[in-house]
Design an enzyme around this catalytic site. Structure first.
Site, PDB file in Angstrom:
ATOM      1  N   ARG A 152       0.808  -1.223   0.000  1.00  0.00           N
ATOM      2  CA  ARG A 152       0.000   0.000   0.000  1.00  0.00           C
ATOM      3  C   ARG A 152       0.849   1.284   0.000  1.00  0.00           C
ATOM      4  NH1 ARG A 152      -3.259  -3.158  -1.469  1.00  0.00           N
ATOM      5  NH2 ARG A 152      -5.302  -3.568  -0.563  1.00  0.00           N
TER       6      ARG A 152
ATOM      7  N   SER B  40     -11.213   0.378   1.962  1.00  0.00           N
ATOM      8  CA  SER B  40     -10.648  -0.092   3.233  1.00  0.00           C
ATOM      9  C   SER B  40     -10.045   1.077   3.997  1.00  0.00           C
ATOM     10  CB  SER B  40      -9.568  -1.142   2.980  1.00  0.00           C
ATOM     11  OG  SER B  40     -10.123  -2.290   2.378  1.00  0.00           O
TER      12      SER B  40
ATOM     13  N   GLU C 291      -5.089   3.477   5.888  1.00  0.00           N
ATOM     14  CA  GLU C 291      -4.936   3.312   4.440  1.00  0.00           C
ATOM     15  C   GLU C 291      -5.537   4.499   3.707  1.00  0.00           C
ATOM     16  OE1 GLU C 291      -6.361   0.147   1.015  1.00  0.00           O
ATOM     17  OE2 GLU C 291      -5.625  -0.632   2.916  1.00  0.00           O
TER      18      GLU C 291
END
EC number: 1.3.1.98
Length: 305
Positions: free
Chosen positions: A166, A215, A297
């Site tokens: 990520r 998310s 995130e």
């Protein structure tokens, strides 16, 4: 500050809430929507180097705080959403939606199906090394083209971006404009069916009809769900949130989705502050419950008031 002449659209004090999936946040000092690559390069070269630049995609993974952003926000549009094919290589504009890139590639018999259910556009997917079902941007990216803060066009290899889970090392203020992916061949009908199955699975397990930003927290396990039957969940963010008793928790108009507890939802009248405070409460509760620190995130940017 005197702004340069542009051929695109340059708007002062532009509210950003309507440009984000969560529909919250204050204004940007300036919003620039360049007409084309030349327009973007000239603009970035002309503005003072100490002016902050924030590239924004379709706002799918973003909380803009209520006080807005003290920066020039660059949002790419029609001049940057093309796609072309050469053998098993796919050249994609950074503004093209991930889902559209997957669908157009599949029609050409090329497998970029992992992008089909990822919210957002290609630029954001590269910056975040987006992934799904065990496949990531890093697995397919050949190169990316970006404009530096000084207005120069550079080509970056996947190695240059130093992809991690990520994240990437794209320098702050650089604007991704296009990318080249390498995709394995596949039967168009089979790829279409694969994507249909992915969508059905997503819609059955995620609150896709609610206002979310995807998310909320990264998985402490360091990888996304594989979608396989042998997938383990011990270090998944949703499992830790459940174990901390925070599924369905609310602050103001913000809620951790009862359907999938790693999705932060604007139930209607949430402020950015509601959303961020609930996220921080979840992080605190998970740490107290498990000793693990969840990392955001969702990108949070701007001032609180």
């Amino acid at each position: 500050m005197q702004m340069p002449e542009v051929r695109g659209t340059l708007t002062q004090n532009r509210p950003l809430a309507d440009l984000t999936w969560l529909r919250v946040g204050g204004p940007a000092d300036w919003l620039f929507q360049p007409a084309d690559l030349e327009d973007l390069c000239a603009f970035l070269k002309a503005i003072p180097v100490d002016v902050s630049v924030f590239p924004m995609g379709v706002g799918s993974n973003l909380i803009v705080r209520d006080g807005g952003i003290r920066a020039v926000v660059v949002r790419l549009g029609r001049g940057f959403n093309g796609i072309s094919f050469d053998g098993n290589r796919v050249t994609v504009g950074a503004a093209l939606l991930d889902s559209m890139a997957a669908r157009k590639a599949a029609a050409e018999g090329l497998d970029l199906t992992f992008l089909r259910t990822i919210p957002g556009s290609i630029g954001g997917a590269i910056r975040m090394n987006a992934g799904c079902y065990g496949t990531y941007v890093a697995d397919h990216l050949v190169s990316a083209q970006a404009v530096t803060r000084e207005g120069e066009v550079v080509t970056l290899s996947a190695a240059d971006l130093q992809f991690g889970y990520r994240n990437s090392t794209l320098p702050e203020g650089w604007v991704l404009v296009s990318a080249v992916f390498e995709a394995p061949a596949g039967d168009p009908a089979e790829l279409e069916q694969k994507m249909a199955d992915q969508l059905a699975k997503r819609d059955a397990t995620q609150p896709t009809k609610d206002r979310t930003a995807g998310s909320t927290f990264r998985n402490p396990a360091g990888f996304s769900s594989t979608g396989r039957a042998d997938d383990v969940h011990d270090l998944k963010a949703w499992k830790l949130i459940d174990d901390a008793g925070m599924r369905g928790a609310t602050i103001g108009g913000a809620q951790m989705s009862p359907m999938h507890s790693n999705f932060l939802v604007n139930t209607g009248e949430a402020t950015a502050d509601d959303l961020e405070r609930l996220g921080e409460l979840v992080r605190k509760s998970v740490f107290q419950s498990s000793g693990l620190e969840l990392e955001w995130e969702v990108i949070r940017i701007g001032t609180k008031s």
